[in-house]
Every structure is written in structure tokens, then in C-alpha cells.
Write an enzyme that holds these catalytic residues in place. Structure first.
Site, PDB file in Angstrom:
ATOM      1  CG  HIS A  80      -1.819  -1.201   1.287  1.00 48.92           C
ATOM      2  ND1 HIS A  80      -1.378  -2.442   1.664  1.00 48.92           N
ATOM      3  CD2 HIS A  80      -3.146  -1.334   1.005  1.00 48.92           C
ATOM      4  CE1 HIS A  80      -2.395  -3.297   1.632  1.00 48.92           C
ATOM      5  NE2 HIS A  80      -3.470  -2.645   1.235  1.00 48.92           N
TER       6      HIS A  80
ATOM      7  CG  HIS B  40      -5.830   1.902  -0.550  1.00 44.82           C
ATOM      8  ND1 HIS B  40      -5.821   2.558   0.660  1.00 44.82           N
ATOM      9  CD2 HIS B  40      -6.119   0.602  -0.268  1.00 44.82           C
ATOM     10  CE1 HIS B  40      -6.096   1.698   1.625  1.00 44.82           C
ATOM     11  NE2 HIS B  40      -6.286   0.505   1.088  1.00 44.82           N
TER      12      HIS B  40
ATOM     13  CD  GLU C  72     -21.146  -5.858  24.076  1.00 44.80           C
ATOM     14  OE1 GLU C  72     -22.199  -6.195  24.642  1.00 44.80           O
ATOM     15  OE2 GLU C  72     -21.114  -5.019  23.139  1.00 44.80           O
TER      16      GLU C  72
ATOM     17  CG  HIS D 257     -29.605 -12.695  25.606  1.00 39.59           C
ATOM     18  ND1 HIS D 257     -30.274 -12.179  24.520  1.00 39.59           N
ATOM     19  CD2 HIS D 257     -29.253 -11.621  26.372  1.00 39.59           C
ATOM     20  CE1 HIS D 257     -30.337 -10.864  24.631  1.00 39.59           C
ATOM     21  NE2 HIS D 257     -29.718 -10.496  25.739  1.00 39.59           N
TER      22      HIS D 257
END
Length: 691
Positions: free
Chosen positions: A42, A283, A435, A497
Site C-alpha cells: 500500500h 491505495h 464490547e 442470549h
């Protein structure tokens, strides 16, 4: 964004004397040459930001190339890790143990300059980056760690006067800030007032698919400002290059107390390569021989690839001298700090070493046989005992401190004093429902050194953490994930869950230990082992009460540390039943019933497959004799991954479908987690093995 050949032709400039133009030119060409030589990489960002990185490494970042592990150094994180050659060229040009041959070997097998930066592989690389957003979020953790360390060991020092005043510098890209993780991490850094964090955002308007207008219309500066950041903009220079003097002024302006800093820097990708500037192609693909020649012409360089002028090589020495001087000055200030309070200094040295006090073992809780205790409750009690003896223990949950049992009682909240809700000495981190940022920042906290950080959530939500868990495993960081509510025994919250596939998927991550203790004493032993092992590990806990084994604690501790052990043993067993977590109780009852039928069953608790696999062959044979092919594995989760233990004659009692909403006992029965099913499995495997 493009520029004209006329503007490109004046790219070799003085930038107000901030950096040596010849050094910047060399950095740009080394980036192009290395990517061309590797035929992959890159180059665009590395070429365009060479002046920026040169400015940072020579004027702003406090570092010592001769000692990459110097405790007093700042941290630099290349969040856009795909532009790794940008970092490697700076390490080479700053005098780190990175050679020109290393640059030539970029992206080759065994190279010290891999495609993305890898912590522990290349001197001067502070963290593994590449998955976008991870570097930024990891840097937030580093900044948290430094703020907490300063508050804990030098809280009365004036701003900027402490030996623990270190900064974290980040280069980030459009892709980094598009990742959802950046929203979590940005909000967290703003709430925590991390004014020791500076992020330079390379706003070049280009990514792989083209102009960023294809994907984004938001005002990134406004977003970060809304999250509590001090935001400034540095427009593109009049000549089409980055405006380095304006950037330098922005970085030198006084830090606003309680606010992390974001500098939005306009640049042109691949500048000043005349045919590549502003193109998506630059890129992630080599410029190629023709365009690299054109870049040399624009920069006024007539030299072969990887040529480094003598003046540029000589310029390395002042960088090393600056680092050495900073190091000496810091050492003197630290010695003066230590002399003021030797007891505090000794405590800090013990913290940095990560020592586990000998007194901790006796302080850990023990549980009487037969008592019903949930493993999450036992974990919570262990955390209290450890916190009292290990000042480096620090952590929290993703808005689940009570159900995870992760709160350190009396530890206070880690928050800026201005909030009135805590201070930076607080040992309870309120991550919020973030999280992913929690797991990524935990990596940064661990990388800062000394800390034993933990983060809690429900096991099912480990899915939100996986990219950061994987990086922790890649780097071998001593972070602990506290995952509670580990099965369909979660009950009425239902299948959304209730984890099913999670244990198998986590066990598939190389270098991660998954530990699912069967009772309260195994849980305590697991915490003790985790402190000593210093590796990434997940502690998998249940919320329902389970009976404490009638096994001496010493036996339990030794067995947990080895990953598996016989809880009930018999001479010449007819069968072996292996269980983890709460299902060990089913295995024990099933073995009792079979004993009444004259079938000898060994019951093995296997809290950690990874720890057991690391044992010598003799121990593994003692626990699981190869000659005993009648085997049953019991775990309230997917059977995937257990077939090697069960063997061809064995039976796996697991759950290979999603859960359901019902009271815990009913949900377990409905999904086949019953003593009767284990008994039937034992009968079937014995019959099969003896047929």
C-alpha cells in the site's frame, strides 16, 4: 482529489525547516521501492504521509531508538496498518534496529518487515495493526493505562511534571473511522477525558473502491467533537502537499484538559507521484516501474532503488541523540521521584514486573464440598481477594458488572474527577455497551505494561469482541475475558442470549485459552492459574448454582492448571466421561448410576482443552488412556471440536441447535442436557467399544 503537474513539481520544499526535505524524499522513495520490490503493498498513504511521520518521529514523539522498550517513551500507533512501510521507513531513518535490507525484504517470508505491523516482531512496533479501527481503539487503552498509572503512583504531580506523563500518538485513515469500533472507542475516550491521546486523521478522500463520497457523508470532525474531543483541521497546503507547519502548530497548541485531540489532516494519496496522486489504485497496489521513475523525476532524484544519500544516513544520528538525551533526562527525574518515596517506588517496580504476591494463595476463597455456588459468584469472590493483593488488577464489564460479578468492591470508578462520579485511580472501568472497544482497549492496557486487565460480558456477546480477541492471541497479551451466562441455562432470555457455537469458535483461535470451570473451587484455581500464566484467556462462567466437588482443593488446583484431571477414578475403567462446567454434575451422577450396574466409569473434568493439550504425552495418557475407547463428552454447547476426544466409539452429549426461551431447568431438559441422556450415552459407547 488531484493536483496539477505544476504543483507536483514543487513538492521538494523546506516546510519551514521543520524536517529535512531530503529525508522526506528518501522516505517517499523507499516506500515506493519497497512496495514495487515486493510486488504488493500500500504505497499511496506511505508516500503522501512521509513528511507527517518524519515530523512526528523527529519532533513530537518521545522515543529512544536505542531502547525501544524504554519505560518513559510515548507510544505511536499506525492504525492504518496497511501502510506499514511508512512506519518501517521511519524506524530505519530514526536509527532503530531496522536495516535497509529489512526494507528490501518487505513482505517476504521470514522478513522483519511484514505486510502489517506486528508487535514483538519488529523493534519499535508498539502493537499489531491492520484490521481497521483496532489501532485507534488499542491506543485508547494505552492512554487509559497511562492515566491510571499516573493517578496511582504520582497523583499529586502538576500537569506535565510527572514521570508518568506519556502521550499516545495515532495515525488513522478513513477506513479506521468508518469502522463501528471507532465510534465506540471515540465515545469512550471522550467520556474518560483522555487528554494524553492525539489522533491524526489522514483525510485523503480515497479508499479502495474510490472516492469516500461513495460511502460517507458525515462530518467526522463534528462527530468527534460531539464525543468530547478537541478537534482541529489542517487544510491541504497551497502546493498540494500536506501543510506541515500548520500541522506542527496544531500539535504544539496547548492540550485542552480532559479532552483527547483529533487533528483532521487533508492530504492527497500518493502525492507527489504525478500519475498516481489522488487515485484509488495507489491505495493497495505498487506504483510500478514507470510511475516510480516519474516520482523520482518530480522529486529531482536520479538514483537507483533503495539508494539512501549519505546526508540522510548522517541525519539518523541527531534522532538517536535526541532519544538518548530524553532517556537520560527521564531517568534522572524518575530517580528523583523514587528517592522521594522509596516505598512507593518499590510498589511501582513490583507492579511493572507483574509479580503475584506469595500471600495471595492463602487469601483466595475456598468452598466446602456439597455447597451450591455459581461459578460467576466464585469468580466475583476471587476478584475481591486478588484485588486486595494485586494492585495491577483492573477492569470492568460492558454494562454488566452485577450479572458478571466483576465489580471491585471499594475500588471506585475510573472516571475524570470533573464528572463527580470517580477519579482516575478508580479500579472499576465502566465500558458501557461497547464490547468491541472494551476488548480492543484491554489490549492497549496490557501493552502499556504491568496491568492485569479483565473485561466481562455474556458469553454470547464474545462475538462482538472477536477481532480484538484474535489480536490479543496474536500478541500473546495477558488479558482475561470474563464470560458469564455460559449456556442455555441462561433460561428465559432465550436463544438470542444462549451461547451454542461460541465455545467451539473461541477454542479455534490459536493462542487463546478457554477455561470453563466446573465448580467454585475450580473457578478460584482458574483465576490463580491465569495470574501465573500471563496469556490471553477466557473464563467461562455459569449463573446457576452447582455443587462443589468433594475433592481436596490442592487436587483441584493442580488439575485445573493442567487442563484436565480425574475427579472420580476407578481401576481399569470400562469408560471415561469427560465434562466441562456445570455439566460435570451430570457426568458424576451418570457415573454413579452405571457403577450400580457394574460399569466402572472414570469422570474427568476438563476445564481447559488448551492447557490439557500442552501437557506431556504421559500425563494425557494417564487422564485419557488410549486403550479406553468407550468415551462420552458432556458439554451444553455445540459438539463441534470434541470428536478427537470422543474418538470413533465415543458419544458427544451436546447441543447442536439453538436454545429456547424457558426457565433454566426446562431449557436444559428440552435440549437434552439430562442425566438420563448421559447414562444412555455411556451404555451405548461401552456396547460399541466391546462389540
Amino acid at each position: 482529489m488531484t493536483t496539477t503537474p505544476e504543483k507536483t513539481a514543487i513538492a521538494l520544499q523546506t516546510w519551514g525547516g521543520l524536517v529535512d526535505p531530503q529525508t522526506v524524499t528518501t522516505a517517499r522513495l523507499l516506500a515506493a521501492d519497497a512496495v514495487d520490490n515486493a510486488a504488493s503493498g500500500h504505497p499511496g498513504t506511505a508516500i503522501a504521509l512521509a513528511p507527517v511521520a518524519t515530523l512526528l518521529f523527529r519532533s513530537h514523539i518521545r522515543h529512544d531508538p536505542a531502547d525501544p522498550e524504554w519505560e518513559g517513551r510515548d507510544r505511536f500507533v499506525l492504525s492504518c496498518g496497511h501502510a506499514s512501510i511508512l512506519l518501517y521507513t521511519q524506524l530505519f531513518l530514526s536509527g532503530y534496529d531496522v536495516s535497509l535490507d529489512d526494507l528490501r525484504a518487505f513482505r517476504t517470508l521470514g522478513s522483519r518487515t511484514p505486510g502489517h505491523p506486528e508487535h514483538g516482531h519488529t523493534p519499535g512496533v508498539e502493537t499489531t495493526t491492520g484490521p481497521l479501527g483496532q489501532g485507534l481503539a488499542t491506543a485508547v487503552g494505552m492512554a487509559m493505562a497511562f492515566a491510571h498509572e499516573r493517578a496511582g503512583f504520582d497523583v499529586d504531580a502538576a500537569p506535565g511534571a510527572s514521570v508518568f506523563d506519556r502521550r499516545v500518538w495515532v495515525l488513522a485513515s478513513d477506513g479506521d473511522l468508518q469502522e463501528g469500533l471507532s465510534y465506540e472507542a471515540g465515545a469512550l475516550a471522550g467520556r474518560l477525558g483522555l487528554d494524553n491521546l492525539t489522533v491524526v486523521y489522514d483525510d485523503n478522500d480515497i479508499q479502495i473502491e474510490g472516492d469516500t463520497r461513495l460511502t460517507s457523508s458525515e462530518d467526522t470532525a463534528a462527530r468527534f467533537a460531539a464525543q468530547g474531543w478537541d478537534v482541529s483541521r489542517v487544510p491541504l497546503g497551497a502546493d498540494g502537499d500536506v501543510d506541515l507547519p500548520a500541522l506542527d502548530r496544531a500539535l504544539r497548541s496547548p492540550v485542552r484538559e480532559g479532552m483527547p485531540r483529533l487533528v483532521v489532516l487533508s492530504s492527497q494519496i500518493a502525492f507527489p507521484a504525478p500519475g498516481a496522486v489522488g487515485t484509488a489504485a495507489s491505495h493497495g497496489a505498487p506504483l510500478g516501474a514507470s510511475e516510480t521513475r516519474a516520482l523520482r523525476e518530480v522529486l529531482g532524484v536520479d538514483a537507483p532503488p533503495f539508494a539512501v544519500p549519505a546526508d540522510v544516513l548522517a541525519g539518523v544520528e541527531p534522532v538517536r541523540a535526541r532519544g538518548a538525551a530524553l532517556h537520560v533526562e527521564w531517568d534522572a527525574r524518575r530517580a528523583a521521584w523514587a528517592a522521594l518515596d522509596p516505598e512507593r517506588a518499590a510498589a511501582h517496580a513490583a507492579f511493572r514486573a507483574g509479580e503475584t504476591p506469595a500471600a495471595l494463595s492463602a487469601a483466595l476463597p475456598r468452598y466446602a464440598a456439597g455447597a451450591s455456588v455459581s461459578t460467576r459468584d466464585a469468580s466475583g469472590a476471587a476478584i475481591q481477594a486478588i484485588a486486595a493483593h494485586v494492585p495491577g488488577l483492573w477492569g470492568g464489564s460492558a454494562d454488566l458488572a452485577e450479572p458478571n460479578r466483576t465489580a471491585i468492591h471499594g475500588g471506585g470508578s475510573f472516571l475524570p474527577p470533573a464528572t463527580g462520579l470517580g477519579d482516575l485511580r478508580g479500579r472499576n472501568i465502566h465500558w458501557g455497551v461497547r464490547e468491541h472497544a472494551m476488548a480492543s482497549a484491554m489490549n492497549g492496557i496490557a501493552l502499556a505494561g504491568g496491568w492485569r486487565v479483565f473485561g466481562g460480558t455474556f458469553l454470547v456477546f464474545s462475538d462482538y469482541q472477536r477481532p480484538a480477541i484474535r489480536l490479543a492471541a496474536l500478541m500473546g497479551l495477558p488479558v482475561t475475558y470474563v464470560w458469564s451466562h455460559d449456556s442455555v441455562a441462561l433460561g428465559q432470555d432465550g436463544p438470542t442470549h444462549q451461547p451454542i457455537e461460541h465455545l467451539a469458535s473461541l477454542r479455534a483461535i490459536p493462542g487463546l485459552a478457554v477455561v470453563r470451570p466446573a465448580d467454585a473451587n475450580e473457578t478460584v484455581a482458574a483465576w490463580s492459574a491465569l495470574l501465573d500464566r500471563r496469556e490471553p484467556a477466557g473464563l467461562v462462567l455459569g449463573r446457576q448454582g452447582v455443587p462443589v466437588l468433594d475433592v481436596p482443593y490442592e487436587t483441584v488446583e493442580a488439575g485445573v492448571r493442567r487442563g484436565a484431571y480425574a475427579v472420580v477414578d476407578v481401576a481399569e475403567p470400562d469408560a471415561v466421561v469427560v465434562a466441562t462446567g456445570s455439566e460435570l454434575a451430570l457426568a458424576l451422577e451418570a457415573a454413579e448410576r452405571l457403577a450400580a450396574e457394574g460399569v466402572r466409569v472414570r469422570v474427568v473434568s476438563m476445564p481447559s482443552r488448551e492447557w490439557f493439550a500442552a501437557q506431556d504425552a504421559g500425563y494425557r495418557e494417564d487422564v485419557l488412556p488410549a486403550a479406553v475407547t468407550a468415551r462420552v463428552v458432556v458439554e451444553a454447547a455445540a459438539s463441534f471440536g470434541w470428536h478427537d476426544v470422543a474418538g470413533p466409539d465415543g458419544v458427544i452429549v451436546g447441543i447442536d441447535e439453538f436454545g429456547l426461551s424457558a426457565p433454566a431447568d426446562e431449557a436444559l431438559r428440552a435440549r437434552g442436557m439430562t442425566v438420563e441422556r448421559v447414562v444412555d450415552a455411556l451404555r451405548a459407547t461401552v456396547a460399541r467399544a466391546t462389540a
